[in-house]
Design an enzyme around this catalytic site. Sequence first.
Site, mmCIF file in Angstrom:
data_model
loop_
_atom_site.group_PDB
_atom_site.id
_atom_site.type_symbol
_atom_site.label_atom_id
_atom_site.label_comp_id
_atom_site.label_asym_id
_atom_site.label_seq_id
_atom_site.Cartn_x
_atom_site.Cartn_y
_atom_site.Cartn_z
ATOM 1 N N ALA A 72 41.654 22.523 13.922
ATOM 2 C CA ALA A 72 41.506 22.824 12.499
ATOM 3 C C ALA A 72 40.087 22.442 12.090
ATOM 4 C CB ALA A 72 42.521 22.019 11.702
ATOM 5 N N GLU A 119 47.574 24.024 19.513
ATOM 6 C CA GLU A 119 48.829 24.381 18.833
ATOM 7 C C GLU A 119 48.950 25.895 18.663
ATOM 8 O OE1 GLU A 119 47.768 21.468 15.709
ATOM 9 O OE2 GLU A 119 49.827 20.758 15.918
ATOM 10 N N GLY A 138 44.554 21.967 16.521
ATOM 11 C CA GLY A 138 45.155 23.224 16.074
ATOM 12 C C GLY A 138 44.915 24.370 17.044
ATOM 13 N N GLU A 174 43.905 14.682 17.411
ATOM 14 C CA GLU A 174 43.977 14.344 15.981
ATOM 15 C C GLU A 174 44.006 12.843 15.737
ATOM 16 O OE1 GLU A 174 45.847 16.617 17.512
ATOM 17 O OE2 GLU A 174 45.995 18.436 16.301
HETATM 18 C C1 HXC Z 1 34.799 21.838 12.415
HETATM 19 C C2 HXC Z 1 33.826 21.797 14.489
HETATM 20 C C3 HXC Z 1 35.048 21.462 15.082
HETATM 21 C C4 HXC Z 1 36.196 21.342 14.234
HETATM 22 C C5 HXC Z 1 33.567 21.573 16.631
HETATM 23 N N1 HXC Z 1 32.940 21.863 15.476
HETATM 24 N N2 HXC Z 1 34.846 21.323 16.423
HETATM 25 N N3 HXC Z 1 33.710 21.990 13.159
HETATM 26 N N4 HXC Z 1 36.013 21.528 12.913
HETATM 27 N N5 HXC Z 1 37.411 21.065 14.730
HETATM 28 C C6 HXC Z 1 31.521 22.185 15.288
HETATM 29 C C7 HXC Z 1 30.647 20.971 15.410
HETATM 30 O O1 HXC Z 1 30.624 20.240 14.200
HETATM 31 C C8 HXC Z 1 29.319 21.608 15.727
HETATM 32 O O2 HXC Z 1 28.756 22.124 14.554
HETATM 33 C C9 HXC Z 1 29.705 22.792 16.602
HETATM 34 O O3 HXC Z 1 31.093 23.053 16.320
HETATM 35 C C10 HXC Z 1 29.581 22.508 18.090
HETATM 36 O O4 HXC Z 1 30.289 21.325 18.384
HETATM 37 P P1 HXC Z 1 29.640 20.095 19.164
HETATM 38 O O5 HXC Z 1 30.465 18.904 18.833
HETATM 39 O O6 HXC Z 1 28.187 20.017 18.912
HETATM 40 O O7 HXC Z 1 29.885 20.560 20.669
HETATM 41 P P2 HXC Z 1 30.151 19.648 21.949
HETATM 42 O O8 HXC Z 1 29.253 18.465 21.955
HETATM 43 O O9 HXC Z 1 30.127 20.588 23.117
HETATM 44 O O10 HXC Z 1 31.636 19.093 21.757
HETATM 45 C C11 HXC Z 1 32.701 19.976 21.746
HETATM 46 C C12 HXC Z 1 33.992 19.241 21.252
HETATM 47 C C13 HXC Z 1 33.697 18.583 19.889
HETATM 48 C C14 HXC Z 1 34.412 18.200 22.269
HETATM 49 C C15 HXC Z 1 35.093 20.324 21.156
HETATM 50 O O11 HXC Z 1 33.127 19.561 19.027
HETATM 51 C C16 HXC Z 1 34.923 18.042 19.219
HETATM 52 O O12 HXC Z 1 35.412 16.976 19.597
HETATM 53 N N6 HXC Z 1 35.419 18.741 18.209
HETATM 54 C C17 HXC Z 1 36.523 18.293 17.406
HETATM 55 C C18 HXC Z 1 37.821 18.426 18.151
HETATM 56 C C19 HXC Z 1 38.979 17.932 17.330
HETATM 57 O O13 HXC Z 1 39.032 16.766 16.917
HETATM 58 N N7 HXC Z 1 39.942 18.797 17.036
HETATM 59 C C20 HXC Z 1 41.104 18.473 16.266
HETATM 60 C C21 HXC Z 1 40.833 18.753 14.821
HETATM 61 S S1 HXC Z 1 42.188 18.221 13.808
HETATM 62 P P3 HXC Z 1 27.307 21.651 14.023
HETATM 63 O O14 HXC Z 1 27.151 22.394 12.736
HETATM 64 O O15 HXC Z 1 27.375 20.175 13.900
HETATM 65 O O16 HXC Z 1 26.381 22.091 15.108
HETATM 66 C C22 HXC Z 1 43.323 19.400 13.973
HETATM 67 C C23 HXC Z 1 44.557 19.194 13.164
HETATM 68 C C24 HXC Z 1 45.523 20.314 13.342
HETATM 69 O O17 HXC Z 1 43.163 20.342 14.666
HETATM 70 C C25 HXC Z 1 46.642 20.209 12.379
HETATM 71 C C26 HXC Z 1 46.252 20.581 11.009
HETATM 72 C C27 HXC Z 1 47.352 20.472 10.030
#
Ligand code: HXC
Length: 257
Positions: free
Chosen positions: A65, A111, A108, A131
């Site tokens: 998400a 999911e 997400g 998460e």
């Molecule tokens: C918003 C995101 C994002 C996310 C990545 N980006 N994941 N933006 N939401 N979930 C963006 C980063 O901010 C960055 O933008 C660009 O994508 C590239 O990501 P990097 O982090 O620079 O890449 P990298 O170093 O290769 O790392 C990749 C990664 C990391 C390991 C996937 O991005 C990461 O950990 N992302 C978050 C994963 C996460 O926590 N997902 C769960 C979300 S909660 P900029 O502009 O900074 O360059 C969820 C809840 C679901 O999903 C249920 C909801 C009700």
Amino acid sequence: MSYETIIAETRGKVGVITLNRPKALNALNAQLMDELNLALDAFESDANIGCILLTGSERAFAAGADIKEMEEKTYPATYLEDFFITGDRIAARRKPMVAAVAGFALGGGCELAMICDIIIAADNAKFGQPEIKLGVIPGIGGTQRLTRAVGKAKAMDLCLTGRMMDAEEAERSGLVARVVPADRLLEEAFRAAETIASFSLPSVMLAKETVNRAFETTLSEGVRFERRVFHALFATADQKEGMSAFVAKRPPNFTNS
Ligand code: HXC
């Protein structure tokens, strides 16, 4: 119809949807979820479409998400809008959905892949429910579908530690149906979708519904439901066609009737 966060196209009897927010690793924001549902509406109501293929980029299926969109949300707001009810709308689709997953399928994103009926993974795929690292838990069915797919041990491991699982572990654990080399992912997933779409749509949709029933009911009720559906399919022209084609040693010509 054109969209900003996805690409939707028809290839034969397969509806292909590509998540397309490359700068955010296909993070699922409200617009993307809405556009995804609109594209699915169109494919569900298109009688020529027999299967839907959902994919992302080589780097990410979806990294979860959209955290930037979620960051400032309050409890009343999430509750009032029923935040991510859009996932239930995807899960309610009746046509089969194949997920072709390369790169990150996190939160997400994982999911969303699990909502699909078959996951085909590239060998570079990484699955996880991170998460917990953000102070929340999965919210689009992750704790439930992951547990059903891989069992309590792995589901707890992923949800509590937030670690990622690679494609090989995901296949071994029963999360994904097949792992293929990354450069052949789309071809292999499309071929699977095309095969599904070549069959009689009523039998395909009922097969999906009946397998999913296994997660909602007891064994004896599930087996009974299956037998009733099996009987019902003898009312279709496609059952006659499929069986007479076999006997006549010719390919079947299904008409979805
Ligand atoms: C918003 C995101 C994002 C996310 C990545 N980006 N994941 N933006 N939401 N979930 C963006 C980063 O901010 C960055 O933008 C660009 O994508 C590239 O990501 P990097 O982090 O620079 O890449 P990298 O170093 O290769 O790392 C990749 C990664 C990391 C390991 C996937 O991005 C990461 O950990 N992302 C978050 C994963 C996460 O926590 N997902 C769960 C979300 S909660 P900029 O502009 O900074 O360059 C969820 C809840 C679901 O999903 C249920 C909801 C009700």
